[in-house]
Design an enzyme around this catalytic site. Sequence first.
Site, short mmCIF file in Angstrom:
data_model
loop_
_atom_site.label_atom_id
_atom_site.label_comp_id
_atom_site.label_asym_id
_atom_site.label_seq_id
_atom_site.Cartn_x
_atom_site.Cartn_y
_atom_site.Cartn_z
N HIS A 1 52.93 35.15 38.78
CA HIS A 1 53.68 35.91 37.72
C HIS A 1 53.06 35.70 36.68
O HIS A 1 53.53 34.97 35.82
CB HIS A 1 55.14 35.58 37.90
CG HIS A 1 55.91 36.73 37.09
ND1 HIS A 1 56.61 36.71 36.07
CD2 HIS A 1 56.45 38.10 37.70
CE1 HIS A 1 57.22 37.91 35.75
NE2 HIS A 1 57.10 38.51 36.93
N TYR A 2 52.06 36.59 35.90
CA TYR A 2 51.33 36.48 34.83
C TYR A 2 50.80 35.15 34.84
O TYR A 2 51.30 34.26 34.05
CB TYR A 2 52.13 36.81 33.79
CG TYR A 2 52.93 38.22 33.82
CD1 TYR A 2 52.06 39.25 33.68
CD2 TYR A 2 54.29 38.45 33.87
CE1 TYR A 2 52.52 40.70 33.80
CE2 TYR A 2 54.92 39.54 33.96
CZ TYR A 2 53.95 40.53 34.19
OH TYR A 2 54.46 41.69 33.99
#
Length: 140
Positions: free
Chosen positions: A51-52
């Site tokens: 996630h990022y």
Amino acid sequence: MTAAGSTTVPAPAAGPSPVAGDVRVVSARDADGKAAARVVIDAAEPVFEGHYPDFPIFPGVCVVECAHRAATATAPGPAELAAVVSARFAGAVYPGDVLDVALAWRPDGDGWRCDAIATTARGKAASVRLRYRTTGGEPR
């Protein structure tokens, strides 16, 4: 109870949760329906993986889950989530943050409404409104 006089609520056993960390109740529900909880957002949370990757941010759904678990731990009685009425995100939550959740309970028809404000050291992260239906049993 922990040494500081608070209780810790582990990740729920019934059903999956995107949040691995524990919710710690720091203030039990009072006569006005107010309560407070805290979640340390550990960098090892599984949701950060992918996630990022170069700039990890705790997903909004996980903030809602923390609010829900804090609400469940301070509910006036046995209840189950009936609806996420609304969720507004005001600021990012990062690995290493402490997420403080202020809760306000009130009756809502045949169930309960819980308004939660989640904050970090940088300020407001989210406001979440949840509705619960009672599931029987004795009020707490």
